[in-house]
Design a protein around this motif. Sequence first.
Motif, PDB file in Angstrom:
ATOM      1  N   LEU A  28      42.996  89.670  -2.720  1.00 17.11           N
ATOM      2  CA  LEU A  28      42.872  90.096  -4.104  1.00 17.11           C
ATOM      3  C   LEU A  28      42.714  88.895  -5.034  1.00 17.11           C
ATOM      4  CD1 LEU A  28      45.521  92.971  -4.446  1.00 17.11           C
ATOM      5  CD2 LEU A  28      43.032  93.188  -4.252  1.00 17.11           C
ATOM      6  N   PHE A  29      43.496  87.836  -4.766  1.00 15.29           N
ATOM      7  CA  PHE A  29      43.395  86.622  -5.584  1.00 15.29           C
ATOM      8  C   PHE A  29      41.997  86.031  -5.489  1.00 15.29           C
ATOM      9  CE2 PHE A  29      43.558  82.052  -6.180  1.00 15.29           C
ATOM     10  CZ  PHE A  29      44.277  81.932  -7.353  1.00 15.29           C
ATOM     11  N   ARG A  30      41.447  85.965  -4.260  1.00 13.66           N
ATOM     12  CA  ARG A  30      40.112  85.412  -4.058  1.00 13.66           C
ATOM     13  C   ARG A  30      39.066  86.204  -4.835  1.00 13.66           C
ATOM     14  NH1 ARG A  30      37.080  82.512  -0.278  1.00 13.66           N
ATOM     15  NH2 ARG A  30      38.986  81.893   0.789  1.00 13.66           N
ATOM     16  N   GLU A  31      39.142  87.534  -4.735  1.00 12.70           N
ATOM     17  CA  GLU A  31      38.156  88.382  -5.416  1.00 12.70           C
ATOM     18  C   GLU A  31      38.246  88.220  -6.932  1.00 12.70           C
ATOM     19  OE1 GLU A  31      39.081  92.243  -3.975  1.00 12.70           O
ATOM     20  OE2 GLU A  31      38.151  91.929  -1.996  1.00 12.70           O
ATOM     21  N   ALA A  32      39.460  88.177  -7.440  1.00 14.94           N
ATOM     22  CA  ALA A  32      39.649  88.031  -8.887  1.00 14.94           C
ATOM     23  C   ALA A  32      39.177  86.667  -9.370  1.00 14.94           C
ATOM     24  CB  ALA A  32      41.122  88.238  -9.245  1.00 14.94           C
ATOM     25  N   PHE A  33      39.443  85.624  -8.578  1.00 13.90           N
ATOM     26  CA  PHE A  33      39.040  84.267  -8.968  1.00 13.90           C
ATOM     27  C   PHE A  33      37.522  84.155  -9.013  1.00 13.90           C
ATOM     28  CE2 PHE A  33      38.102  79.793  -8.321  1.00 13.90           C
ATOM     29  CZ  PHE A  33      39.000  79.183  -9.185  1.00 13.90           C
ATOM     30  N   ILE A  34      36.869  84.732  -7.997  1.00 13.28           N
ATOM     31  CA  ILE A  34      35.395  84.688  -7.968  1.00 13.28           C
ATOM     32  C   ILE A  34      34.823  85.420  -9.166  1.00 13.28           C
ATOM     33  CG2 ILE A  34      33.364  85.505  -6.715  1.00 13.28           C
ATOM     34  CD1 ILE A  34      34.877  84.932  -4.115  1.00 13.28           C
ATOM     35  N   GLU A  35      35.384  86.586  -9.462  1.00 13.82           N
ATOM     36  CA  GLU A  35      34.884  87.384 -10.586  1.00 13.82           C
ATOM     37  C   GLU A  35      35.053  86.644 -11.907  1.00 13.82           C
ATOM     38  OE1 GLU A  35      35.671  91.749 -12.696  1.00 13.82           O
ATOM     39  OE2 GLU A  35      36.590  91.270 -10.769  1.00 13.82           O
ATOM     40  N   ASP A  36      36.173  85.964 -12.062  1.00 14.48           N
ATOM     41  CA  ASP A  36      36.468  85.293 -13.330  1.00 14.48           C
ATOM     42  C   ASP A  36      35.709  83.979 -13.492  1.00 14.48           C
ATOM     43  OD1 ASP A  36      38.190  87.327 -13.937  1.00 14.48           O
ATOM     44  OD2 ASP A  36      39.999  86.258 -13.301  1.00 14.48           O
ATOM     45  N   HIS A  37      35.338  83.300 -12.381  1.00 17.43           N
ATOM     46  CA  HIS A  37      34.806  81.947 -12.480  1.00 17.43           C
ATOM     47  C   HIS A  37      33.388  81.775 -11.935  1.00 17.43           C
ATOM     48  CE1 HIS A  37      39.218  81.492 -12.576  1.00 17.43           C
ATOM     49  NE2 HIS A  37      38.976  80.464 -13.374  1.00 17.43           N
ATOM     50  N   GLN A  38      32.831  82.853 -11.406  1.00 13.81           N
ATOM     51  CA  GLN A  38      31.520  82.707 -10.757  1.00 13.81           C
ATOM     52  C   GLN A  38      30.452  82.204 -11.717  1.00 13.81           C
ATOM     53  OE1 GLN A  38      29.795  86.285  -8.956  1.00 13.81           O
ATOM     54  NE2 GLN A  38      29.351  85.047  -7.127  1.00 13.81           N
ATOM     55  N   GLU A  39      30.394  82.747 -12.908  1.00 12.10           N
ATOM     56  CA  GLU A  39      29.375  82.336 -13.877  1.00 12.10           C
ATOM     57  C   GLU A  39      29.531  80.864 -14.254  1.00 12.10           C
ATOM     58  OE1 GLU A  39      26.742  83.938 -14.932  1.00 12.10           O
ATOM     59  OE2 GLU A  39      27.269  85.642 -13.633  1.00 12.10           O
TER      60      GLU A  39
END
Length: 243
Positions: A65-76
């Motif tokens: 869950l942490f990985r998915e949230a981090f990617i979503e928040d920082h991918q751009e």
Amino acid sequence: MKLEEKHKEFVVKCFARFMTLTNIVDAFMEEFEADLPPPDIPDLKTFDEWMGDPLSDEAKYDERLFREAFIEDHQEAYKEKYGDKADERLNQDIPEVYQAECESSYARYCEIRRREELPKHHAQLRKNLFNRFRRLDIDHGQFPDKYKALFNDTRDEFCKNYRIPDLNVPENVVRELETLYGYERQRIFQHGNSKNVTKHVTLAHQILKTIIACNAIDTKQEVVDVTPQDVKVLKEAQKALTD
């Protein structure tokens, strides 16, 4: 807790200044907070035990869950900074960021456990300090001789600095009585217990009578008796303060 010389000298000086044992313990714990032993927390898990080794299914789920949230928040932001290598850098950074987050969570867990044990720890520490400080009072049979000069010098200095003014001067006497009267008034309004309130009302009344008598003597006036002739009046006044 092992008492060092600075600790013992502090306690001796406090006794020399007429402080109570309770107040000395309070002052000591405040003055030497950094020297106090930390609470012994039973069954405190290590970081690896807290995380689980090997990782439990729940821990693995939290990490995902942490990985998915981090990617979503920082991918751009990563795409703007690293371009085509954004995904590669994300995969490199996530484990390190997740580790830091886990260590932060572990620190919060330890702090919660410490706070839970702190009242019990302080109570036991206070009890130990009470018992060990008693012998540092000069009136104790086991008072160390090497601290006698320190005690006497501190007592002399304290009495010199805080000696009351010349009581042969009527104004000084009245000023001291007014201080006591003000203190008793404060105690009256602080107490909720009717028995204690009555005690302080009576004492304040006696001090007030003495002040009036001193003022009358100083001005050579007739002393006015402020005692109620009807005792019921005084009792009713006391009862009104306690209701």
